[in-house]
Design a protein around this motif. Structure first.
Motif, PDB file in Angstrom:
ATOM      1  N   ILE A  78      15.297   2.454  -0.340  1.00  0.00           N
ATOM      2  CA  ILE A  78      14.226   2.759   0.610  1.00  0.00           C
ATOM      3  C   ILE A  78      13.172   3.635  -0.053  1.00  0.00           C
ATOM      4  O   ILE A  78      11.974   3.471   0.175  1.00  0.00           O
ATOM      5  CB  ILE A  78      14.792   3.438   1.876  1.00  0.00           C
ATOM      6  CG1 ILE A  78      15.806   2.520   2.565  1.00  0.00           C
ATOM      7  CG2 ILE A  78      13.668   3.815   2.845  1.00  0.00           C
ATOM      8  CD1 ILE A  78      16.590   3.183   3.683  1.00  0.00           C
ATOM      9  N   ASN A  79      13.611   4.550  -0.896  1.00  0.00           N
ATOM     10  CA  ASN A  79      12.691   5.475  -1.560  1.00  0.00           C
ATOM     11  C   ASN A  79      11.551   4.750  -2.290  1.00  0.00           C
ATOM     12  O   ASN A  79      10.378   5.066  -2.060  1.00  0.00           O
ATOM     13  CB  ASN A  79      13.449   6.383  -2.531  1.00  0.00           C
ATOM     14  CG  ASN A  79      14.501   7.220  -1.834  1.00  0.00           C
ATOM     15  OD1 ASN A  79      14.456   7.445  -0.629  1.00  0.00           O
ATOM     16  ND2 ASN A  79      15.473   7.691  -2.594  1.00  0.00           N
ATOM     17  N   PRO A  80      11.823   3.767  -3.168  1.00  0.00           N
ATOM     18  CA  PRO A  80      10.716   3.090  -3.845  1.00  0.00           C
ATOM     19  C   PRO A  80       9.873   2.235  -2.900  1.00  0.00           C
ATOM     20  O   PRO A  80       8.671   2.071  -3.125  1.00  0.00           O
ATOM     21  CB  PRO A  80      11.381   2.240  -4.927  1.00  0.00           C
ATOM     22  CG  PRO A  80      12.817   2.173  -4.581  1.00  0.00           C
ATOM     23  CD  PRO A  80      13.122   3.367  -3.728  1.00  0.00           C
ATOM     24  N   LEU A  81      10.475   1.700  -1.842  1.00  0.00           N
ATOM     25  CA  LEU A  81       9.697   0.957  -0.847  1.00  0.00           C
ATOM     26  C   LEU A  81       8.613   1.860  -0.275  1.00  0.00           C
ATOM     27  O   LEU A  81       7.441   1.467  -0.202  1.00  0.00           O
ATOM     28  CB  LEU A  81      10.613   0.444   0.271  1.00  0.00           C
ATOM     29  CG  LEU A  81       9.889  -0.242   1.433  1.00  0.00           C
ATOM     30  CD1 LEU A  81       9.495  -1.661   1.051  1.00  0.00           C
ATOM     31  CD2 LEU A  81      10.768  -0.250   2.674  1.00  0.00           C
ATOM     32  N   LEU A  82       8.982   3.063   0.114  1.00  0.00           N
ATOM     33  CA  LEU A  82       8.026   3.992   0.702  1.00  0.00           C
ATOM     34  C   LEU A  82       7.014   4.493  -0.323  1.00  0.00           C
ATOM     35  O   LEU A  82       5.861   4.754   0.020  1.00  0.00           O
ATOM     36  CB  LEU A  82       8.762   5.163   1.350  1.00  0.00           C
ATOM     37  CG  LEU A  82       9.708   4.794   2.502  1.00  0.00           C
ATOM     38  CD1 LEU A  82      10.408   6.037   3.015  1.00  0.00           C
ATOM     39  CD2 LEU A  82       8.968   4.073   3.612  1.00  0.00           C
ATOM     40  N   ALA A  83       7.422   4.619  -1.565  1.00  0.00           N
ATOM     41  CA  ALA A  83       6.512   5.083  -2.611  1.00  0.00           C
ATOM     42  C   ALA A  83       5.525   3.989  -3.041  1.00  0.00           C
ATOM     43  O   ALA A  83       4.337   4.251  -3.229  1.00  0.00           O
ATOM     44  CB  ALA A  83       7.307   5.568  -3.825  1.00  0.00           C
ATOM     45  N   GLU A  84       6.021   2.758  -3.165  1.00  0.00           N
ATOM     46  CA  GLU A  84       5.189   1.651  -3.659  1.00  0.00           C
ATOM     47  C   GLU A  84       4.350   1.005  -2.562  1.00  0.00           C
ATOM     48  O   GLU A  84       3.334   0.391  -2.852  1.00  0.00           O
ATOM     49  CB  GLU A  84       6.087   0.603  -4.326  1.00  0.00           C
ATOM     50  CG  GLU A  84       6.787   1.135  -5.558  1.00  0.00           C
ATOM     51  CD  GLU A  84       7.918   0.231  -6.036  1.00  0.00           C
ATOM     52  OE1 GLU A  84       8.014  -0.936  -5.583  1.00  0.00           O
ATOM     53  OE2 GLU A  84       8.719   0.715  -6.862  1.00  0.00           O
ATOM     54  N   ARG A  85       4.792   1.085  -1.306  1.00  0.00           N
ATOM     55  CA  ARG A  85       4.076   0.565  -0.141  1.00  0.00           C
ATOM     56  C   ARG A  85       3.650  -0.896  -0.278  1.00  0.00           C
ATOM     57  O   ARG A  85       2.488  -1.248  -0.103  1.00  0.00           O
ATOM     58  CB  ARG A  85       2.848   1.425   0.181  1.00  0.00           C
ATOM     59  CG  ARG A  85       3.059   2.909   0.263  1.00  0.00           C
ATOM     60  CD  ARG A  85       3.622   3.475   1.480  1.00  0.00           C
ATOM     61  NE  ARG A  85       3.135   2.916   2.737  1.00  0.00           N
ATOM     62  CZ  ARG A  85       3.825   2.993   3.852  1.00  0.00           C
ATOM     63  NH1 ARG A  85       5.015   3.563   3.862  1.00  0.00           N
ATOM     64  NH2 ARG A  85       3.367   2.503   4.957  1.00  0.00           N
ATOM     65  N   PRO A  86       4.587  -1.814  -0.571  1.00  0.00           N
ATOM     66  CA  PRO A  86       4.201  -3.224  -0.673  1.00  0.00           C
ATOM     67  C   PRO A  86       3.774  -3.782   0.685  1.00  0.00           C
ATOM     68  O   PRO A  86       4.167  -3.258   1.737  1.00  0.00           O
ATOM     69  CB  PRO A  86       5.484  -3.908  -1.159  1.00  0.00           C
ATOM     70  CG  PRO A  86       6.580  -3.026  -0.665  1.00  0.00           C
ATOM     71  CD  PRO A  86       6.028  -1.623  -0.743  1.00  0.00           C
ATOM     72  N   ASN A  87       2.976  -4.844   0.666  1.00  0.00           N
ATOM     73  CA  ASN A  87       2.550  -5.518   1.886  1.00  0.00           C
ATOM     74  C   ASN A  87       3.704  -6.398   2.342  1.00  0.00           C
ATOM     75  O   ASN A  87       3.771  -7.580   2.001  1.00  0.00           O
ATOM     76  CB  ASN A  87       1.290  -6.335   1.626  1.00  0.00           C
ATOM     77  CG  ASN A  87       0.765  -6.965   2.894  1.00  0.00           C
ATOM     78  OD1 ASN A  87       1.086  -6.542   4.000  1.00  0.00           O
ATOM     79  ND2 ASN A  87      -0.047  -7.995   2.735  1.00  0.00           N
ATOM     80  N   ALA A  88       4.625  -5.812   3.083  1.00  0.00           N
ATOM     81  CA  ALA A  88       5.861  -6.489   3.470  1.00  0.00           C
ATOM     82  C   ALA A  88       6.317  -5.982   4.831  1.00  0.00           C
ATOM     83  O   ALA A  88       5.858  -4.936   5.298  1.00  0.00           O
ATOM     84  CB  ALA A  88       6.948  -6.232   2.430  1.00  0.00           C
TER      85      ALA A  88
END
Length: 135
Positions: A78-88
């Motif tokens: 979850i951490n990299p998802l929130l950091a990278e903020r992909p359009n998903a």
């Protein structure tokens, strides 16, 4: 580890101990969790409204910063998802694989599983892979 406590909302039905175990995993990794229990039909409607296809679902659905986290996703994904903020839409671990957070310990009996990135068009790609420990 998130820079400060991140808050998520989790939707589940009552009676699933694994969902509570998953929130404890998150709390041990710097998150706070608010749990709301819904009847199963309402929970399934929330999953559909979020854009999740039935083959991507699990026992609980969480929301954080505009993303959906479906199932037993490890906090470290979850951490990299929130950091990278992909359009998903968010991430999913379909089903309830043994050895995922809240579903027992990783080790010789753990099942291999993927953390999927769920795109807005409903397609997925592997975000992280948790291999078969038996090999």
């Amino acid at each position: 580890m998130p820079p400060s406590k991140q808050h998520l909302e989790m939707l589940s039905t009552s009676g699933y101990a694994c969902c509570i175990a998953w929130t404890k995993h998150l709390e041990e990794n710097g998150y706070t969790a608010e749990v709301e229990h819904l009847p199963i039909a309402d929970l399934m409607q929330e999953k559909i409204k979020a854009g999740l296809k039935p083959d991507l679902t699990a026992c609980h659905t969480a929301r954080i910063e505009g993303y959906v986290i479906e199932g037993h996703v490890p906090a470290r994904e979850i951490n990299p998802l929130l950091a990278e903020r992909p359009n998903a839409i968010g991430q999913a671990v379909p089903g309830m694989p043994y050895g995922s957070p809240g579903m027992g310990e990783p080790g010789p009996d753990a099942e291999p599983y993927d953390v999927l990135l769920v795109h807005r068009d409903g397609s997925t790609e592997v975000f992280a892979n948790y291999p078969d420990w038996r090999n």
